[in-house]
Design a protein around this motif. Structure first.
Motif, PDB file in Angstrom:
ATOM      1  N   ALA A   1       0.762  -1.205   0.204  1.00 45.41           N
ATOM      2  CA  ALA A   1      -0.109   0.013   0.216  1.00 45.41           C
ATOM      3  C   ALA A   1       0.599   1.072  -0.115  1.00 45.41           C
ATOM      4  CB  ALA A   1      -0.944   0.023   1.246  1.00 45.41           C
ATOM      5  N   ALA A   2       0.319   2.265  -0.660  1.00 47.94           N
ATOM      6  CA  ALA A   2       1.133   3.587  -0.678  1.00 47.94           C
ATOM      7  C   ALA A   2       0.322   4.782   0.062  1.00 47.94           C
ATOM      8  CB  ALA A   2       1.013   3.956  -2.016  1.00 47.94           C
ATOM      9  N   ASN A   3       1.194   5.499   0.895  1.00 49.24           N
ATOM     10  CA  ASN A   3       0.484   6.514   1.610  1.00 49.24           C
ATOM     11  C   ASN A   3       1.449   7.915   1.093  1.00 49.24           C
ATOM     12  OD1 ASN A   3      -0.982   8.202   3.416  1.00 49.24           O
ATOM     13  ND2 ASN A   3       0.625   7.732   4.713  1.00 49.24           N
ATOM     14  N   TYR A   4       0.816   8.962   0.905  1.00 49.13           N
ATOM     15  CA  TYR A   4       1.514  10.091   0.425  1.00 49.13           C
ATOM     16  C   TYR A   4       2.452  10.678   1.629  1.00 49.13           C
ATOM     17  CZ  TYR A   4       2.687  14.581  -1.452  1.00 49.13           C
ATOM     18  OH  TYR A   4       3.309  15.718  -1.877  1.00 49.13           O
ATOM     19  N   ARG A   5       3.995  10.592   1.676  1.00 51.11           N
ATOM     20  CA  ARG A   5       4.776  11.385   2.500  1.00 51.11           C
ATOM     21  C   ARG A   5       4.949  10.452   3.867  1.00 51.11           C
ATOM     22  NH1 ARG A   5       8.099  14.372  -0.300  1.00 51.11           N
ATOM     23  NH2 ARG A   5       6.955  15.916  -1.388  1.00 51.11           N
ATOM     24  N   HIS A   6       3.827   9.993   4.440  1.00 50.96           N
ATOM     25  CA  HIS A   6       3.967   9.303   5.849  1.00 50.96           C
ATOM     26  C   HIS A   6       3.853   7.802   5.986  1.00 50.96           C
ATOM     27  CE1 HIS A   6       3.946  13.625   6.888  1.00 50.96           C
ATOM     28  NE2 HIS A   6       2.981  13.836   6.496  1.00 50.96           N
ATOM     29  N   THR A   7       4.675   7.393   6.829  1.00 51.22           N
ATOM     30  CA  THR A   7       4.273   5.944   7.019  1.00 51.22           C
ATOM     31  C   THR A   7       3.295   5.987   8.326  1.00 51.22           C
ATOM     32  OG1 THR A   7       6.204   6.256   8.679  1.00 51.22           O
ATOM     33  CG2 THR A   7       6.889   5.268   6.451  1.00 51.22           C
ATOM     34  N   SER A   8       2.866   4.794   8.254  1.00 48.81           N
ATOM     35  CA  SER A   8       1.593   4.605   9.249  1.00 48.81           C
ATOM     36  C   SER A   8       1.481   3.103   9.403  1.00 48.81           C
ATOM     37  CB  SER A   8       0.349   5.023   8.705  1.00 48.81           C
ATOM     38  OG  SER A   8      -0.581   4.697   9.686  1.00 48.81           O
ATOM     39  N   TYR A   9       1.136   2.662  10.560  1.00 54.26           N
ATOM     40  CA  TYR A   9       0.737   1.218  10.808  1.00 54.26           C
ATOM     41  C   TYR A   9      -0.656   0.866  10.515  1.00 54.26           C
ATOM     42  CZ  TYR A   9      -1.451   2.763  15.128  1.00 54.26           C
ATOM     43  OH  TYR A   9      -2.162   3.278  16.000  1.00 54.26           O
ATOM     44  N   ALA A  10      -1.460   1.984  10.076  1.00 55.10           N
ATOM     45  CA  ALA A  10      -2.952   1.994  10.096  1.00 55.10           C
ATOM     46  C   ALA A  10      -3.426   1.801   8.758  1.00 55.10           C
ATOM     47  CB  ALA A  10      -3.590   3.068  10.852  1.00 55.10           C
ATOM     48  N   PRO A  11      -4.167   0.650   8.454  1.00 54.71           N
ATOM     49  CA  PRO A  11      -4.650   0.434   7.002  1.00 54.71           C
ATOM     50  C   PRO A  11      -5.201   1.908   6.402  1.00 54.71           C
ATOM     51  CG  PRO A  11      -4.972  -1.570   8.316  1.00 54.71           C
ATOM     52  CD  PRO A  11      -4.597  -0.393   9.270  1.00 54.71           C
ATOM     53  N   ARG A  12      -6.135   2.354   7.365  1.00 55.18           N
ATOM     54  CA  ARG A  12      -6.884   3.463   6.919  1.00 55.18           C
ATOM     55  C   ARG A  12      -6.180   4.658   6.351  1.00 55.18           C
ATOM     56  NH1 ARG A  12      -7.026   3.560  12.439  1.00 55.18           N
ATOM     57  NH2 ARG A  12      -6.051   5.510  13.611  1.00 55.18           N
ATOM     58  N   ASP A  13      -4.984   4.624   6.751  1.00 60.84           N
ATOM     59  CA  ASP A  13      -3.961   5.880   6.314  1.00 60.84           C
ATOM     60  C   ASP A  13      -3.714   5.721   4.740  1.00 60.84           C
ATOM     61  OD1 ASP A  13      -2.635   6.213   9.689  1.00 60.84           O
ATOM     62  OD2 ASP A  13      -4.359   7.224   8.938  1.00 60.84           O
ATOM     63  N   TYR A  14      -3.575   4.471   4.221  1.00 61.12           N
ATOM     64  CA  TYR A  14      -3.013   4.319   2.948  1.00 61.12           C
ATOM     65  C   TYR A  14      -4.120   4.643   1.787  1.00 61.12           C
ATOM     66  CZ  TYR A  14       1.017   2.657   5.268  1.00 61.12           C
ATOM     67  OH  TYR A  14       2.084   2.506   5.742  1.00 61.12           O
ATOM     68  N   ASP A  15      -3.633   5.230   0.641  1.00 56.24           N
ATOM     69  CA  ASP A  15      -4.547   5.725  -0.082  1.00 56.24           C
ATOM     70  C   ASP A  15      -4.682   4.744  -1.270  1.00 56.24           C
ATOM     71  OD1 ASP A  15      -3.032   8.745   0.373  1.00 56.24           O
ATOM     72  OD2 ASP A  15      -5.044   8.311   1.113  1.00 56.24           O
ATOM     73  N   TYR A  16      -3.717   3.758  -1.483  1.00 57.98           N
ATOM     74  CA  TYR A  16      -3.504   2.967  -2.876  1.00 57.98           C
ATOM     75  C   TYR A  16      -3.130   1.579  -2.344  1.00 57.98           C
ATOM     76  CZ  TYR A  16      -3.923   7.402  -5.134  1.00 57.98           C
ATOM     77  OH  TYR A  16      -3.903   8.719  -5.455  1.00 57.98           O
ATOM     78  N   TRP A  17      -3.765   0.550  -2.877  1.00 58.52           N
ATOM     79  CA  TRP A  17      -3.509  -0.997  -2.518  1.00 58.52           C
ATOM     80  C   TRP A  17      -3.491  -1.711  -3.683  1.00 58.52           C
ATOM     81  CZ3 TRP A  17      -3.454  -2.642   2.550  1.00 58.52           C
ATOM     82  CH2 TRP A  17      -3.831  -1.476   3.480  1.00 58.52           C
ATOM     83  N   GLY A  18      -2.513  -2.856  -3.642  1.00 57.81           N
ATOM     84  CA  GLY A  18      -2.616  -3.661  -4.688  1.00 57.81           C
ATOM     85  C   GLY A  18      -3.678  -4.654  -4.521  1.00 57.81           C
ATOM     86  N   GLN A  19      -3.272  -5.692  -5.250  1.00 60.69           N
ATOM     87  CA  GLN A  19      -4.505  -6.646  -5.526  1.00 60.69           C
ATOM     88  C   GLN A  19      -4.105  -7.892  -4.455  1.00 60.69           C
ATOM     89  OE1 GLN A  19      -2.175  -6.609  -7.593  1.00 60.69           O
ATOM     90  NE2 GLN A  19      -1.103  -8.611  -7.640  1.00 60.69           N
ATOM     91  N   GLY A  20      -3.018  -7.775  -4.065  1.00 63.00           N
ATOM     92  CA  GLY A  20      -2.569  -8.943  -3.090  1.00 63.00           C
ATOM     93  C   GLY A  20      -2.066 -10.247  -3.687  1.00 63.00           C
ATOM     94  N   THR A  21      -1.012 -10.960  -2.922  1.00 66.34           N
ATOM     95  CA  THR A  21      -0.261 -11.987  -3.393  1.00 66.34           C
ATOM     96  C   THR A  21      -0.476 -12.992  -2.095  1.00 66.34           C
ATOM     97  OG1 THR A  21       1.825 -12.959  -4.216  1.00 66.34           O
ATOM     98  CG2 THR A  21       1.943 -11.241  -2.694  1.00 66.34           C
ATOM     99  N   GLN A  22      -0.825 -14.262  -2.357  1.00 68.89           N
ATOM    100  CA  GLN A  22      -0.995 -15.301  -1.655  1.00 68.89           C
ATOM    101  C   GLN A  22       0.307 -15.850  -1.040  1.00 68.89           C
ATOM    102  OE1 GLN A  22      -4.103 -16.466   0.011  1.00 68.89           O
ATOM    103  NE2 GLN A  22      -2.613 -17.556   1.265  1.00 68.89           N
TER     104      GLN A  22
END
Length: 123
Positions: free
Chosen positions: A97-118
């Protein structure tokens, strides 16, 4: 918009290693802090680690500290998750996931997500 595509998942035995990659496209990759999360069936999405925009600072929860390493190559627009000493409880879908400028541990803070890999770790 930032598009994220994860790769590198698979089946591995306990104690083994995998390296996940997340390729980004769209906006300036170096402007974004990157995070890795995972989600197992029936469980909430869990923070696995994060890396700052320049790659200097990394953060991990205790559950993976010492086993997982995040790195990034801004020239290649790619972030990596090296996973060593894998355990069956690491089995999950892994997302970057990508978040503009700032690291975070909270999923809600991330703006963009990949589709995932198992990732599946057998005992």
């Amino acid at each position: 918009q930032v598009q994220l595509v994860e790769s590198g998942g698979g089946l591995v035995q306990a104690g083994g290693s995998l390296r996940l990659s997340c390729a980004a496209s769209g906006r300036t990759f170096s402007d974004y802090a990157m995070g890795w999360f995972r989600q197992a069936p029936g469980k909430e999405r869990e923070f696995v680690g994060a890396i700052s925009t320049g790659g200097v600072n990394t953060y991990y929860p205790d559950s993976v500290k010492g086993r997982f390493t995040i790195s990034r190559d801004n020239a290649k627009n790619t972030v990596y998750l090296q996973m060593n000493s894998l355990k069956p409880e690491d089995t999950a879908i892994y997302y970057c996931a990508a978040n503009y400028r700032h690291t975070s541990y909270a999923p809600r803070d991330y703006d963009y997500w990949g589709q995932g890999t198992q990732v599946t770790v057998s005992s």
